[in-house]
Design an enzyme around this catalytic site. Structure first.
Site, PDB file in Angstrom:
ATOM      1  N   GLY A 256       0.569  -1.037  -0.130  1.00  0.00           N
ATOM      2  CA  GLY A 256       0.006   0.246   0.511  1.00  0.00           C
ATOM      3  C   GLY A 256       0.814   1.055   0.042  1.00  0.00           C
ATOM      4  O   GLY A 256       2.818   1.543   0.051  1.00  0.00           O
ATOM      5  N   TYR A 257       0.218   2.232   0.450  1.00  0.00           N
ATOM      6  CA  TYR A 257       0.742   3.764   0.208  1.00  0.00           C
ATOM      7  C   TYR A 257       0.943   4.180  -0.861  1.00  0.00           C
ATOM      8  O   TYR A 257       2.397   3.569  -1.133  1.00  0.00           O
ATOM      9  CB  TYR A 257       1.835   3.873   1.550  1.00  0.00           C
ATOM     10  CG  TYR A 257       2.069   5.492   1.860  1.00  0.00           C
ATOM     11  CD1 TYR A 257       0.743   5.444   2.353  1.00  0.00           C
ATOM     12  CD2 TYR A 257       2.603   6.488   1.235  1.00  0.00           C
ATOM     13  CE1 TYR A 257       0.481   7.452   2.485  1.00  0.00           C
ATOM     14  CE2 TYR A 257       2.774   7.197   2.121  1.00  0.00           C
ATOM     15  CZ  TYR A 257       1.890   8.410   2.602  1.00  0.00           C
ATOM     16  OH  TYR A 257       1.903   9.285   2.848  1.00  0.00           O
TER      17      TYR A 257
ATOM     18  N   HIS B 112       4.594   1.296  -7.770  1.00  0.00           N
ATOM     19  CA  HIS B 112       3.635   0.974  -8.421  1.00  0.00           C
ATOM     20  C   HIS B 112       2.398   0.805  -9.721  1.00  0.00           C
ATOM     21  O   HIS B 112       2.122  -0.809  -9.917  1.00  0.00           O
ATOM     22  CB  HIS B 112       2.361   0.808  -7.322  1.00  0.00           C
ATOM     23  CG  HIS B 112       3.219   0.572  -5.584  1.00  0.00           C
ATOM     24  ND1 HIS B 112       3.331   1.999  -4.173  1.00  0.00           N
ATOM     25  CD2 HIS B 112       3.132  -0.179  -4.433  1.00  0.00           C
ATOM     26  CE1 HIS B 112       3.864   1.279  -3.422  1.00  0.00           C
ATOM     27  NE2 HIS B 112       4.606   0.102  -3.786  1.00  0.00           N
TER      28      HIS B 112
ATOM     29  N   GLN C  63      12.374  -3.511  -9.863  1.00  0.00           N
ATOM     30  CA  GLN C  63      13.546  -3.601  -9.814  1.00  0.00           C
ATOM     31  C   GLN C  63      14.382  -2.931  -8.616  1.00  0.00           C
ATOM     32  O   GLN C  63      15.638  -3.263  -8.251  1.00  0.00           O
ATOM     33  CB  GLN C  63      14.448  -2.937 -10.878  1.00  0.00           C
ATOM     34  CG  GLN C  63      15.722  -3.419 -11.354  1.00  0.00           C
ATOM     35  CD  GLN C  63      16.021  -4.975 -11.261  1.00  0.00           C
ATOM     36  OE1 GLN C  63      15.439  -6.271 -11.622  1.00  0.00           O
ATOM     37  NE2 GLN C  63      17.332  -4.727 -10.556  1.00  0.00           N
TER      38      GLN C  63
ATOM     39  N   ASP D 183      14.084  -3.150  -5.279  1.00  0.00           N
ATOM     40  CA  ASP D 183      14.201  -4.295  -4.938  1.00  0.00           C
ATOM     41  C   ASP D 183      14.591  -5.622  -5.543  1.00  0.00           C
ATOM     42  O   ASP D 183      14.184  -6.499  -5.382  1.00  0.00           O
ATOM     43  CB  ASP D 183      12.870  -4.667  -3.747  1.00  0.00           C
ATOM     44  CG  ASP D 183      12.412  -3.506  -3.188  1.00  0.00           C
ATOM     45  OD1 ASP D 183      13.053  -2.769  -2.147  1.00  0.00           O
ATOM     46  OD2 ASP D 183      11.350  -3.046  -3.113  1.00  0.00           O
TER      47      ASP D 183
ATOM     48  N   SER E  26       8.050   4.069  -1.196  1.00  0.00           N
ATOM     49  CA  SER E  26       6.234   4.616   0.383  1.00  0.00           C
ATOM     50  C   SER E  26       7.375   5.143   1.166  1.00  0.00           C
ATOM     51  O   SER E  26       6.936   5.847   2.020  1.00  0.00           O
ATOM     52  CB  SER E  26       5.280   2.915   0.585  1.00  0.00           C
ATOM     53  OG  SER E  26       5.002   2.854  -0.591  1.00  0.00           O
TER      54      SER E  26
HETATM   55  O1  PAF Z   1       7.667  -4.730  -2.519  1.00  0.00           O
HETATM   56  C1  PAF Z   1       6.800  -5.011  -1.460  1.00  0.00           C
HETATM   57  O2  PAF Z   1       6.130  -4.265  -1.660  1.00  0.00           O
HETATM   58  C2  PAF Z   1       6.705  -6.557  -0.218  1.00  0.00           C
HETATM   59  O3  PAF Z   1       7.671  -6.407  -0.592  1.00  0.00           O
HETATM   60  C3  PAF Z   1       5.907  -7.163  -0.512  1.00  0.00           C
HETATM   61  C4  PAF Z   1       6.480  -7.985  -2.303  1.00  0.00           C
HETATM   62  C5  PAF Z   1       4.576  -7.059  -0.989  1.00  0.00           C
HETATM   63  C6  PAF Z   1       5.655  -8.556   0.107  1.00  0.00           C
HETATM   64  O4  PAF Z   1       4.406  -7.999   1.631  1.00  0.00           O
END
Ligand code: PAF
Length: 278
Positions: free
Chosen positions: A27-28, A33, A144, A146, A182
Site C-alpha cells: 500500500g501507500y 506501483h 527492480q 528491490d 513509500s
Molecule cells: O515489495 C513489497 O512491497 C513487499 O515486500 C511485498 C512484495 C508486497 C511483500 O510483502
C-alpha cells in the site's frame, strides 16, 4: 473494482477470470506501483492488487507500526487505474492462530538486504508464496528497485514449481533521480534534498565502468567517495555483485554486475541499484 478481504472470496473471484496479472503491495501506492499495474493490465485479461503490510518481513526494531498507510487513497488510485480485484486481508486472515510454516532461502540471508535485515526475506518469501497460492495469478509483477527481493521470489517460484511467471519492471524515479518508495514519505525536506545522492552514487559507478574500469573495489570506491562527502548519510553497504548469485565480484566480466547500495539518512533507510553491462 471489487474489494476483497477474505481468502475464500478471493479464490471465488479469481476462479471466474482467465489470465490474471497480480501486483502484491504494502500500500501507500506511488507511481512505481502504478507502473506495475499498467504493465499487468497490458499483459493479462484482469488485474489483481494486494495491499497488505506484512508483519513477518519487519524486524523487531523496524517500522511496521509506523509504515505509511492510506487505504482510501490507494483504492481511489487503483479504481482509476482500472484494477479488477483488490485484496486487503487482515493480519489474522494471512496469519491465523496456529500458523507455523515459513519459506526460507538461507543463502539470501547472508547477503546485502538479507544480512542487513535478519528474517526479512523469510517474511517476504512466506507472504509472497501465500499470496501466489491464494490469487493463483498467471503473472506477478515486482519492481527492480528491490533487486534482491526479485531474486528471492524468482528462486522460490523456480524451486517450488509455482506456475506463475515473475515479471520485473524498471524502477520509477522522481525527476531528480530518487527511486520512488513509500518510505520516501519519512524524509524531512532537508533529507529529501540530499536523497538523490544515492542515485548519483550509482551513476558515478556506471560512469567509471563506462570508462573501462572493471575492478569491483574501485567501482565500489566511486560510490563511497561521493556518499562519504555527505555526513548526514551513513553507508550500510555498497555492492558490486554477480547479477545472478549476488555474490561480491573482484572483477566485472562479461556477465555484468548488479550495483546496489543501502544508506541511512537519519532514521530513514534508502536502497537503490542499477545493472552494469546491460
Ligand atoms: O515489495 C513489497 O512491497 C513487499 O515486500 C511485498 C512484495 C508486497 C511483500 O510483502
Amino acid at each position: 473494482m471489487q474489494l476483497i478481504t477474505t481468502i475464500a472470496a478471493m479464490r471465488t473471484a479469481r476462479a471466474a477470470l482467465t489470465t490474471v496479472g497480480f501486483v502484491p503491495t504494502m500500500g501507500y501506492l506511488h507511481e512505481g506501483h502504478l507502473s506495475l499495474v499498467r504493465r499487468a493490465a497490458a499483459e493479462s485479461a484482469a488485474v489483481a492488487v494486494s495491499i497488505f503490510v506484512n508483519p513477518t518481513q519487519f524486524g523487531p526494531r523496524e517500522d511496521f507500526a509506523r509504515y505509511p498507510r492510506n487505504l482510501e487513497r490507494d483504492l481511489a488510485l487503483l479504481g482509476d487505474a482500472g484494477v479488477d480485484l483488490v485484496f486487503v486481508p487482515a493480519v489474522e486472515e494471512i496469519y491465523p492462530p496456529g500458523f507455523g510454516s515459513y519459506v526460507t532461502l538461507p543463502a539470501a540471508d547472508e547477503l546485502l538486504e538479507g544480512a542487513a535485515r535478519p528474517g526479512h526475506f523469510r517474511g517476504v518469501a512466506t507472504v509472497v508464496c501465500k499470496l501466489l497460492n491464494i490469487v493463483q495469478p498467471t503473472r506477478a509483477y515486482f519492481g527492480q528497485k528491490d533487486a534482491q527481493q526479485v531474486a528471492v521470489v524468482q528462486q522460490m517460484v523456480r524451486d517450488l514449481n509455482m506456475p506463475t511467471t515473475i515479471v520485473v519492471v524498471p524502477t520509477v524515479r522522481e525527476p531528480d533521480g530518487l527511486a520512488m518508495s513509500s518510505r520516501n514519505s519519512y524524509l524531512s525536506p532537508e533529507q529529501r534534498a540530499i536523497a538523490p545522492l544515492v542515485y548519483q552514487a550509482l551513476l558515478a559507478v556506471q560512469a567509471r565502468y563506462q570508462t573501462g574500469e572493471c575492478d569491483a573495489a574501485l567501482l565500489r570506491a566511486a560510490a563511497r567517495t561521493l556518499l562519504e562527502c555527505t555526513p548526514a548519510m551513513s553507508i550500510e553497504y555498497v555492492s558490486v555483485a554477480d547479477p545472478l548469485s549476488l555474490r561480491e565480484l573482484e572483477t566485472v566480466g562479461a556477465e555484468g554486475a548488479l550495483v546496489s547500495l543501502a544508506v541511512r539518512l537519519g532514521g530513514v533507510r534508502l536502497i537503490d541499484n542499477l545493472f552494469l553491462g546491460r
